[in-house]
Design an enzyme around this catalytic site. Structure first.
Site, PDB file in Angstrom:
ATOM      1  CB  SER A 155      -0.447  -0.535  -2.355  1.00  0.00           C
ATOM      2  OG  SER A 155      -1.517   0.348  -2.560  1.00  0.00           O
ATOM      3  NE  ARG A 208       1.273   6.260   0.339  1.00  0.00           N
ATOM      4  CZ  ARG A 208       0.784   7.485   0.517  1.00  0.00           C
ATOM      5  NH1 ARG A 208       0.885   8.090   1.673  1.00  0.00           N
ATOM      6  NH2 ARG A 208       0.170   8.107  -0.464  1.00  0.00           N
ATOM      7  CG  HIS A 218       1.384   1.288   2.590  1.00  0.00           C
ATOM      8  ND1 HIS A 218       1.974   0.644   1.528  1.00  0.00           N
ATOM      9  CD2 HIS A 218       0.681   2.311   2.059  1.00  0.00           C
ATOM     10  CE1 HIS A 218       1.649   1.252   0.398  1.00  0.00           C
ATOM     11  NE2 HIS A 218       0.871   2.277   0.692  1.00  0.00           N
ATOM     12  CG  PHE A 234      -4.740  -4.754   6.298  1.00  0.00           C
ATOM     13  CD1 PHE A 234      -5.451  -4.324   7.412  1.00  0.00           C
ATOM     14  CD2 PHE A 234      -4.625  -3.899   5.220  1.00  0.00           C
ATOM     15  CE1 PHE A 234      -6.040  -3.064   7.441  1.00  0.00           C
ATOM     16  CE2 PHE A 234      -5.207  -2.636   5.243  1.00  0.00           C
ATOM     17  CZ  PHE A 234      -5.911  -2.211   6.360  1.00  0.00           C
ATOM     18  NE  ARG A 264       4.762   2.530  -1.996  1.00  0.00           N
ATOM     19  CZ  ARG A 264       3.672   3.060  -2.543  1.00  0.00           C
ATOM     20  NH1 ARG A 264       2.639   2.297  -2.837  1.00  0.00           N
ATOM     21  NH2 ARG A 264       3.597   4.343  -2.787  1.00  0.00           N
ATOM     22  CD  GLU A 314      -6.876  -8.349   4.487  1.00  0.00           C
ATOM     23  OE1 GLU A 314      -7.874  -8.766   5.113  1.00  0.00           O
ATOM     24  OE2 GLU A 314      -6.913  -7.326   3.777  1.00  0.00           O
TER      25      GLU A 314
END
Lengths: 281, 317
Positions: free
Chosen positions: B40, B170, B112, B86, B13, B61
């Site tokens: 994140s 992640r 993630h 999501f 990421r 979203e």
């Protein structure tokens, strides 16, 4: 700018197109289409600033997004008669190999369409994106949308309404086709939404109402007032009180004709009530 | 076996964040959207340098996907950022209608992904996203393997016209691809040439495949290892060329074996040259809480599992 008579003639001709298109393939959605005929005729011919021709980005002109895509017959007819594509192409509606799919799509490259719609509740989000792009491009033109009142039961609308209010998307004018009807009955029976005015206002919108949503002059002044109210920090909502099926007596004011085509006799009656003005496709 | 070493571990990421920041400096049409997960997704640098081109959507979203579709109308190239779950399952219909069917140039960037999200558990560990996305007509699906490749992929997809799903993760993992390696969408990367078995891996499993290759060498097995960063369009030529030589294949992915890379490879082989295949993937199950390493061990997504599947598939030749 068109004369009052020209606009009235166009309304009648679009009504003829709608019932003929739907009858021809024995499918489609005449009720909502007829109810929004005056609105779309007024919007495209009297209110929006449009360039000649069509390009996807639409920089330097107003944009329109139809969120309740099932009223494609009225959208197609108004676009064709505005010159986006040949009027005779209306005869291909819902047929194999047509650019006039059951619900509007960009996929077949039909000029005038900028997003697919049909699965409900998505149009306002798209319009917000286009409105934000206009701001980035320093393009002062406006973005218009149309939504069914029943469609507002889809949750995504409220994400979009919240965003537009919170972020001050003030180049957006969203109209709700407030006909009080949906497939399973009246909107009050199916899912009573209470006061739409209060809801939009609570989310930070400027709300205007047009009580006579099938009256051209009332619609035009409502939309002009909406334009006047744009650019002042708030998105503008226009609650347009329409009659589903307007202009065809046996279809008017009921949800029965939401997604049902007329038979031969019914078509004849509908056409008799709307005599040819600009020439059938 | 070609030697692969690393001096640093980083999360993929962060590769996305670095790529996005670079795009912010080089391409003024690139805009970014996020649904309340900017730390994140490592989007901070882009946001700091280009605040006017960043859209904070909040936890919404569906609205984000629609706004992204709309931003393309006017010439922008939107990059959406949220967790993989999501980014896909939650908003499938929005992606399907407003992005894929509408031919919109949106880059759906998903962090993630898979089990390595770890302790948050199955609600957040999507193992179905590759399948969901690859089934959409016109959607390109990319799952890079390390920091450098994720950064390069992020930059490359801005130049590609059309919707893209970019999947990354992640945990910190070794950086083993060259910093200057060009990212070509749809082009497999040869990790090691071999003759006994083809190992086709994507994402975090590429490093595991390299570890497996070293173990297999000790067992006298010469493995060909291919990094498939683009699951769709699949580099069928590279796979067919390899199995013509090795006669068997193990596919490796941090994803359900239903609908993932393995199925795409199986379809390619069935249509061209039926070949024994084994799957290193999750077996139609949800994940659970645990550390990434514990989860990858428990669900058989590591070099040990790859070695076992290689031995199994070679016995079927």
């Amino acid at each position: 700018m068109s004369s009052k008579q020209e606009l009235s003639d166009l309304v009648v001709q679009v009504r003829r197109d709608i019932v003929r298109m739907v009858h021809d393939v024995n499918s489609g959605h005449p009720g909502g289409s007829l109810g929004c005929t005056e609105f779309l005729v007024a919007l495209y011919n009297e209110v929006m600033e449009l360039k000649d021709g069509f390009d996807m980005d639409g920089i330097g002109e107003d944009l329109f997004f139809l969120s309740n895509g099932h009223i494609s017959p009225v959208f197609y007819s108004v676009l064709a008669r505005k010159g986006y594509f040949p009027v005779k192409e209306l005869a291909t509606f819902r047929k194999i190999d047509s650019r006039l799919q059951g619900h509007p799509t960009t996929h077949e490259g039909l000029p005038g369409i900028r997003i697919a719609s049909g699965s409900l509740g998505q149009g306002m989000s798209v319009a917000i994106g286009a409105a934000e792009a206009k701001k980035l491009n320093k393009d002062s033109h406006l973005v218009f949308t149309l939504h069914g009142d029943g469609e507002l039961q889809e949750g995504q609308n409220w994400e979009a309404i919240m965003y537009a209010g919170a972020k001050g998307v003030d180049n957006l004018i969203s109209t709700v086709d407030y006909n009080g009807q949906q497939i399973d009955g009246s909107t009050d029976e199916v899912m009573n939404m209470g006061s739409l005015r209060d809801k939009f206002e609570a989310f930070g919108w400027e709300v205007l109402e047009v009580e006579e949503g099938n009256n051209l002059e009332a619609i035009i002044s409502g939309l002009q007032l909406a334009k006047t109210n744009s650019g002042k920090g708030k998105p503008v909502c226009l609650l347009l009180h329409t009659s589903m099926g307007h202009g065809v007596d046996f279809m008017a004011g009921t949800h029965e004709w939401h997604g049902k085509a007329p038979n031969d006799e019914q078509l004849a009656s509908a056409l008799e009530q709307n005599p040819e003005t600009l020439g059938d496709y | 076996m070609k030697k692969y070493t690393y001096t640093e571990k980083k999360d993929t990421r962060s590769g996305f964040g670095a790529g996005l920041a670079e795009l912010g400096r080089t391409n003024d049409k690139v805009v970014a959207l996020c649904a309340d997960l900017t730390p994140s997704l490592k989007m901070g640098e882009f946001i700091k340098e280009n605040p006017e081109r960043f859209f904070q959507i909040g936890i919404a979203e569906a609205n984000m996907m629609g706004i992204a579709a709309g931003l393309t109308i006017g010439g922008y190239i939107p990059f959406t950022g949220t967790f993989a779950n999501f980014s896909t399952g939650r908003v499938y219909d929005q992606i399907r209608q407003s992005i894929a069917y509408s031919d919109k140039n949106v880059k759906i960037c998903a962090s993630h992904a898979g089990l390595t999200l770890g302790e948050d558990g199955a609600t957040h560990q999507i193992l179905e996203d590759i399948g969901l996305m690859k089934m959409l007509p016109g959607m390109t699906v990319i799952n890079p393997c390390d920091y450098n490749q994720t950064k390069a992929a992020t930059i490359a997809i801005a130049e590609h016209e059309g919707p893209v799903y970019l999947r990354f993760g992640r945990p910190s993992i070794p950086i083993f691809t060259p910093e200057d390696q060009k990212f070509e969408i749809g082009k497999a990367v040869m990790i090691n040439e071999g003759k006994d078995v083809t190992i086709v891996a994507t994402g975090h499993l590429v490093w595991e495949a390299i570890q497996a290759g070293e173990e297999l060498e000790k067992l006298g097995i010469d493995a060909e290892i291919i990094n498939i960063h683009t699951i769709k369009p699949l580099d069928e030529e590279a796979i067919l060329k390899s199995v013509a030589k090795t006669g068997c294949v193990v596919t490796c992915e941090e994803h359900n074996y239903l609908g993932g890379l393995g199925e795409s490879v199986a379809r390619t082989l069935a249509a061209n040259t039926p070949t024994p295949q084994e799957f290193v993937a999750t077996m139609d199950t949800f994940g659970e809480s645990g550390t990434p390493a514990q989860l990858m061990d428990k669900y058989g997504l590591n070099s040990k599992a790859i070695v076992e599947k290689v031995q199994k598939v070679m016995a079927r030749k």
